[in-house]
Enzyme design. Structure first.
Site, PDB file in Angstrom:
ATOM      1  N   LYS A 212      27.265  -0.731  44.132  1.00 42.06           N
ATOM      2  CA  LYS A 212      26.255  -1.788  43.981  1.00 42.06           C
ATOM      3  C   LYS A 212      26.486  -2.949  44.941  1.00 42.06           C
ATOM      4  O   LYS A 212      27.553  -3.087  45.531  1.00 42.06           O
ATOM      5  CB  LYS A 212      26.234  -2.280  42.528  1.00 42.06           C
TER       6      LYS A 212
ATOM      7  N   ARG B  97      30.105   4.469  34.790  1.00 43.87           N
ATOM      8  CA  ARG B  97      29.021   5.227  35.438  1.00 43.87           C
ATOM      9  C   ARG B  97      29.267   5.193  36.953  1.00 43.87           C
ATOM     10  O   ARG B  97      29.340   4.102  37.524  1.00 43.87           O
ATOM     11  CB  ARG B  97      27.673   4.586  35.078  1.00 43.87           C
TER      12      ARG B  97
HETATM   13  C1  9MG Z   1      20.259   3.594  35.731  1.00 42.54           C
HETATM   14  N1  9MG Z   1      21.330   2.649  36.010  1.00 42.54           N
HETATM   15  C2  9MG Z   1      21.589   2.041  37.196  1.00 42.54           C
HETATM   16  N2  9MG Z   1      22.633   1.215  37.053  1.00 42.54           N
HETATM   17  C3  9MG Z   1      23.040   1.313  35.763  1.00 42.54           C
HETATM   18  C4  9MG Z   1      24.047   0.698  35.004  1.00 42.54           C
HETATM   19  O1  9MG Z   1      24.856  -0.204  35.526  1.00 42.54           O
HETATM   20  N3  9MG Z   1      24.174   1.032  33.716  1.00 42.54           N
HETATM   21  C5  9MG Z   1      23.336   1.939  33.149  1.00 42.54           C
HETATM   22  N4  9MG Z   1      23.507   2.222  31.840  1.00 42.54           N
HETATM   23  N5  9MG Z   1      22.346   2.547  33.815  1.00 42.54           N
HETATM   24  C6  9MG Z   1      22.208   2.229  35.101  1.00 42.54           C
END
Ligand code: 9MG
Length: 280
Positions: free
Chosen positions: A221, A255
């Protein structure tokens, strides 16, 4: 700590990794790579082999400025991939969507977790999940993806995100979703400035009731880019560092796009966390 996804109980005594599988043409770091269903399924199988505990399949990009996608288009992108993956991997499949019709179809196709950046606030979303046995990830977002980074503002970001997430947990429980099927997420990068994101990561332990697992997504990110000065394609080391630190601070699920490296990083963080808890 546990998260029950359909018939699978994920033991979160050790943090685990949710692999990101974007079947979109326009996601910020891997848009187009897995738009072909066969390539997407192959990548999902590879992520499970690399140690992902969950595979998160998404058919609509949530990056700022991304184009909206119709229900039909989103269904066409995710359902074949979820159906084939559910037959080929033993780990839970998650669907990344805010649309109730996509949630219902994905659960019918084999998904057992709904990852919703809008925390089931769309009309019909709570009902689409309640009674199905699927788990949910409730994410905090200030605003909407198209405009959320225009002017994010908070008085106390940790307190405000905690209050929002607690309210959504109670809305889910009231709708009939059991507490052991709910995890929460501060939504790094979703309507937040870098200082808000860092405050949330530093305050992870204060975001939710200790029995509720916290999921964190920082992978590739802009927060990583701002700190390291690197474009999305060169953010592996920064992303893995954040993953380890988030796990050390109590995140139960990370994630991530780069599953193998992130799995190793959270194992290291978990070992250190246990050593610190035991004292030496
Ligand atoms: C779909 N998506 C993109 N970034 C995310 C994040 O940080 N958390 C979750 N739960 N979904 C995300």
């Amino acid at each position: 700590m546990k998260l029950t996804c359909g018939h699978t109980v994920l033991d979160l005594a050790e943090p685990c990794v949710m692999g990101v599988l974007n079947v979109t043409p326009d996601s910020f770091s891997d848009g187009g790579r897995y738009a072909d269903p066969a390539a997407a399924v192959a990548r999902g199988v590879a992520m499970a082999e690399e140690g992902a505990a969950i595979i998160d399949v998404g058919g609509e990009s949530t990056r700022p400025g991304a184009a909206a996608v119709s229900v039909q288009e989103e269904l066409a992108r995710v359902i074949p991939v979820i159906g084939q993956l559910a037959a080929r991997v033993a780990v839970p499949i998650s669907v990344d969507t805010s649309k109730p019709a996509v949630m219902s179809a994905a659960i019918a196709a084999g998904a057992s977790l709904v990852n919703d950046v809008r925390a089931l606030r769309e009309p019909g979303a709570l009902d689409a999940v309640a009674g199905t046995g699927a788990a949910v990830c409730l994410m905090h977002m200030q605003g909407e993806p198209r405009t959320m980074q225009a002017s994010p503002a908070y008085d106390d970001v940790v307190a405000e995100v905690r209050r929002f997430l607690a309210g959504r947990v109670e809305a889910c429980v009231a709708a009939g979703i059991a507490r052991d099927r709910i995890c929460v997420d501060p939504g790094i990068g979703f309507g937040k400035r870098p200082e808000h994101n860092l405050a949330l990561l530093a305050g992870l332990g204060r975001l939710a009731d200790p029995a509720i697992p916290v999921l964190v997504g920082v992978s590739r990110k802009s927060l990583v880019g701002i700190i390291t000065g690197r474009p999305a394609a060169e953010r592996l080391a920064g992303s893995v560092a954040f993953a380890a630190l988030a796990a050390l601070r109590g995140a139960a699920i990370i994630r991530a796009h780069d599953v193998a490296a992130t799995v190793d990083a959270v194992k290291v963080a978990s070992a250190l966390r246990h050593a610190a808890a035991g004292g030496d």
